[in-house]
Design a protein around this motif. Sequence first.
Motif, PDB file in Angstrom:
ATOM      1  N   SER A 139     -21.552   3.441  36.961  1.00 37.70           N
ATOM      2  CA  SER A 139     -20.405   2.706  37.063  1.00 37.70           C
ATOM      3  C   SER A 139     -19.409   2.953  36.625  1.00 37.70           C
ATOM      4  CB  SER A 139     -20.675   1.123  37.541  1.00 37.70           C
ATOM      5  OG  SER A 139     -21.427   1.263  35.944  1.00 37.70           O
ATOM      6  N   ALA A 140     -17.989   2.440  37.146  1.00 40.96           N
ATOM      7  CA  ALA A 140     -17.144   2.145  35.610  1.00 40.96           C
ATOM      8  C   ALA A 140     -17.749   1.952  33.837  1.00 40.96           C
ATOM      9  CB  ALA A 140     -15.890   1.861  35.677  1.00 40.96           C
ATOM     10  N   PRO A 141     -18.191   0.404  34.240  1.00 43.03           N
ATOM     11  CA  PRO A 141     -18.354  -0.756  32.844  1.00 43.03           C
ATOM     12  C   PRO A 141     -19.490   0.695  32.183  1.00 43.03           C
ATOM     13  CG  PRO A 141     -18.661  -2.206  34.645  1.00 43.03           C
ATOM     14  CD  PRO A 141     -17.521  -0.537  35.751  1.00 43.03           C
ATOM     15  N   THR A 142     -20.400   0.854  32.941  1.00 37.80           N
ATOM     16  CA  THR A 142     -21.668   1.780  31.999  1.00 37.80           C
ATOM     17  C   THR A 142     -20.550   3.047  31.584  1.00 37.80           C
ATOM     18  OG1 THR A 142     -23.141   1.596  33.634  1.00 37.80           O
ATOM     19  CG2 THR A 142     -23.442   3.334  32.409  1.00 37.80           C
ATOM     20  N   ILE A 143     -19.895   3.646  31.688  1.00 38.94           N
ATOM     21  CA  ILE A 143     -18.912   5.189  32.012  1.00 38.94           C
ATOM     22  C   ILE A 143     -17.969   4.396  30.141  1.00 38.94           C
ATOM     23  CG2 ILE A 143     -16.854   6.695  32.093  1.00 38.94           C
ATOM     24  CD1 ILE A 143     -18.211   7.243  34.904  1.00 38.94           C
ATOM     25  N   MET A 144     -17.823   3.043  30.397  1.00 36.20           N
ATOM     26  CA  MET A 144     -17.454   3.079  29.148  1.00 36.20           C
ATOM     27  C   MET A 144     -17.300   2.902  27.921  1.00 36.20           C
ATOM     28  SD  MET A 144     -13.949   2.687  29.976  1.00 36.20           S
ATOM     29  CE  MET A 144     -13.576   2.311  28.162  1.00 36.20           C
ATOM     30  N   ARG A 145     -19.509   2.257  28.209  1.00 34.71           N
ATOM     31  CA  ARG A 145     -19.758   1.733  26.764  1.00 34.71           C
ATOM     32  C   ARG A 145     -19.969   2.937  26.934  1.00 34.71           C
ATOM     33  NH1 ARG A 145     -22.173  -2.259  31.034  1.00 34.71           N
ATOM     34  NH2 ARG A 145     -23.541  -0.664  31.202  1.00 34.71           N
ATOM     35  N   ASN A 146     -19.923   4.206  26.947  1.00 31.15           N
ATOM     36  CA  ASN A 146     -21.125   5.442  26.550  1.00 31.15           C
ATOM     37  C   ASN A 146     -19.754   6.126  26.805  1.00 31.15           C
ATOM     38  OD1 ASN A 146     -23.559   4.176  24.465  1.00 31.15           O
ATOM     39  ND2 ASN A 146     -23.362   4.011  26.548  1.00 31.15           N
ATOM     40  N   PRO A 147     -18.775   6.278  27.188  1.00 30.07           N
ATOM     41  CA  PRO A 147     -17.381   7.760  27.335  1.00 30.07           C
ATOM     42  C   PRO A 147     -17.773   9.203  26.671  1.00 30.07           C
ATOM     43  CG  PRO A 147     -16.510   5.951  26.135  1.00 30.07           C
ATOM     44  CD  PRO A 147     -17.524   5.889  26.606  1.00 30.07           C
ATOM     45  N   HIS A 148     -17.950   9.335  25.754  1.00 31.29           N
ATOM     46  CA  HIS A 148     -19.340  10.856  25.433  1.00 31.29           C
ATOM     47  C   HIS A 148     -19.509  11.461  25.729  1.00 31.29           C
ATOM     48  CE1 HIS A 148     -20.907   7.894  23.330  1.00 31.29           C
ATOM     49  NE2 HIS A 148     -22.351   8.779  23.082  1.00 31.29           N
ATOM     50  N   ALA A 149     -20.733  10.696  26.980  1.00 27.97           N
ATOM     51  CA  ALA A 149     -21.718  11.030  27.693  1.00 27.97           C
ATOM     52  C   ALA A 149     -21.633  11.388  28.991  1.00 27.97           C
ATOM     53  CB  ALA A 149     -22.855  10.121  27.382  1.00 27.97           C
ATOM     54  N   HIS A 150     -20.302  11.482  29.071  1.00 26.62           N
ATOM     55  CA  HIS A 150     -19.690  10.941  30.622  1.00 26.62           C
ATOM     56  C   HIS A 150     -18.581  12.290  30.548  1.00 26.62           C
ATOM     57  CE1 HIS A 150     -22.221   8.184  32.284  1.00 26.62           C
ATOM     58  NE2 HIS A 150     -22.013   7.677  30.491  1.00 26.62           N
ATOM     59  N   ALA A 151     -18.703  12.990  31.855  1.00 31.23           N
ATOM     60  CA  ALA A 151     -18.078  14.218  31.861  1.00 31.23           C
ATOM     61  C   ALA A 151     -16.205  13.185  32.156  1.00 31.23           C
ATOM     62  CB  ALA A 151     -18.371  14.674  33.462  1.00 31.23           C
ATOM     63  N   VAL A 152     -16.268  12.766  32.884  1.00 31.32           N
ATOM     64  CA  VAL A 152     -14.968  12.338  33.067  1.00 31.32           C
ATOM     65  C   VAL A 152     -14.582  10.503  32.337  1.00 31.32           C
ATOM     66  CG1 VAL A 152     -16.095   9.304  34.178  1.00 31.32           C
ATOM     67  CG2 VAL A 152     -13.270  10.167  34.935  1.00 31.32           C
ATOM     68  N   GLY A 153     -16.021  10.602  31.275  1.00 31.59           N
ATOM     69  CA  GLY A 153     -15.402   9.448  30.393  1.00 31.59           C
ATOM     70  C   GLY A 153     -15.268  10.517  28.694  1.00 31.59           C
ATOM     71  N   LYS A 154     -15.057  12.098  28.873  1.00 30.80           N
ATOM     72  CA  LYS A 154     -15.278  12.945  27.505  1.00 30.80           C
ATOM     73  C   LYS A 154     -13.375  13.736  28.047  1.00 30.80           C
ATOM     74  CE  LYS A 154     -18.706  15.340  27.614  1.00 30.80           C
ATOM     75  NZ  LYS A 154     -19.760  16.771  27.497  1.00 30.80           N
ATOM     76  N   LEU A 155     -13.373  13.591  29.205  1.00 29.25           N
ATOM     77  CA  LEU A 155     -11.843  13.386  30.244  1.00 29.25           C
ATOM     78  C   LEU A 155     -11.114  12.701  29.317  1.00 29.25           C
ATOM     79  CD1 LEU A 155     -10.796  16.510  31.789  1.00 29.25           C
ATOM     80  CD2 LEU A 155     -10.996  14.766  33.767  1.00 29.25           C
ATOM     81  N   MET A 156     -10.791  11.351  29.783  1.00 27.63           N
ATOM     82  CA  MET A 156      -9.961  10.381  28.726  1.00 27.63           C
ATOM     83  C   MET A 156      -9.601  10.664  27.668  1.00 27.63           C
ATOM     84  SD  MET A 156     -10.578   6.513  29.427  1.00 27.63           S
ATOM     85  CE  MET A 156     -12.402   6.417  28.052  1.00 27.63           C
ATOM     86  N   LEU A 157     -10.815  10.555  26.976  1.00 26.54           N
ATOM     87  CA  LEU A 157     -11.174  10.741  25.265  1.00 26.54           C
ATOM     88  C   LEU A 157     -10.211  11.775  25.208  1.00 26.54           C
ATOM     89  CD1 LEU A 157     -14.487  10.397  24.275  1.00 26.54           C
ATOM     90  CD2 LEU A 157     -12.769   8.563  24.254  1.00 26.54           C
ATOM     91  N   ALA A 158     -10.293  13.366  25.540  1.00 27.84           N
ATOM     92  CA  ALA A 158      -9.446  14.361  25.076  1.00 27.84           C
ATOM     93  C   ALA A 158      -8.189  14.321  25.602  1.00 27.84           C
ATOM     94  CB  ALA A 158     -10.082  15.134  26.426  1.00 27.84           C
ATOM     95  N   TYR A 159      -7.458  13.148  26.555  1.00 28.96           N
ATOM     96  CA  TYR A 159      -6.254  13.210  27.572  1.00 28.96           C
ATOM     97  C   TYR A 159      -5.673  11.969  26.864  1.00 28.96           C
ATOM     98  CZ  TYR A 159      -6.523  17.375  30.003  1.00 28.96           C
ATOM     99  OH  TYR A 159      -6.604  18.638  30.138  1.00 28.96           O
ATOM    100  N   THR A 160      -6.610  10.967  26.240  1.00 34.11           N
ATOM    101  CA  THR A 160      -5.476   9.235  25.101  1.00 34.11           C
ATOM    102  C   THR A 160      -7.170   9.948  24.211  1.00 34.11           C
ATOM    103  OG1 THR A 160      -8.172   8.135  26.952  1.00 34.11           O
ATOM    104  CG2 THR A 160      -4.969   8.501  28.094  1.00 34.11           C
ATOM    105  N   PRO A 161      -6.304  10.558  23.672  1.00 35.63           N
ATOM    106  CA  PRO A 161      -7.578  10.360  22.147  1.00 35.63           C
ATOM    107  C   PRO A 161      -7.507   9.345  21.723  1.00 35.63           C
ATOM    108  CG  PRO A 161      -5.003  11.651  21.896  1.00 35.63           C
ATOM    109  CD  PRO A 161      -5.281  11.620  23.649  1.00 35.63           C
TER     110      PRO A 161
END
Length: 255
Positions: A139-161
Amino acid sequence: MTERHDTRRGGSGTGFGGQQPKAVQKALAMLEAVAYLGAGATAKQIAAHTQVPPATAYRMLNFLVADGFLVRIPDLSGFALGQRTSELAYAASDSAHVRTVDEVLGAMRSETRHGLYVASFRGGTVRMVDMDPDHEVVSAPTIMRNPHAHAVGKLMLAYTPRTVETLELRAVTAHTLVDDRSLHADLARILATGVSFEDEESRIGRAVLAVPIRARGADVVGGLCLQGIAGRVSPANSELLDFLVQGAKDLEGLL
């Protein structure tokens, strides 16, 4: 008398008739807000963007959903443009039929057994736009809790530093990146290659590839993700990567 009165106010039942130009303007502003914020925009975000009181925004959004101009995304956390809005856009252009996210993902799923899903991360918040009905998707809330552990979360972190600044690096599994140096190296690699990879970092036995989806103006606004068994899904699989990259191109401008 009742029929004449209803027609005068607007036969759709929304109450956005010619007697209420301000209501019509607000409704149109909400459609524009969803188009700008992207699929998954919440009622609170739409109200803030349009400067409409939340109670009024909720009521208008329900009218727009009922009339087909907006739809609720699968997890019910926000809104996306509906079929009637798409029909208006199509009627206003002489271009060929514009494919929808559902059509693109449907065609892709017919070619793979791996799980496929699309997420938007406009504004630094992950929202699920299309979830695979045949695979368990985080789920999106689970990804947002630890975005660094998820592929799409890391994608977000890379493009919105800016979203990295307050991030707490918690270990979800033994493979999760929990030090700044390793994470920043991974984010730099994502920017260089356009590919995010999650290898048992959020769940043992699962691997995920994610590639960026761009808006018409070239800004990265989301990700197309493919998940499967660790060892079978990896950046070294050029066939899978080509498949994902083409899918992301087909989705350009649709989020």
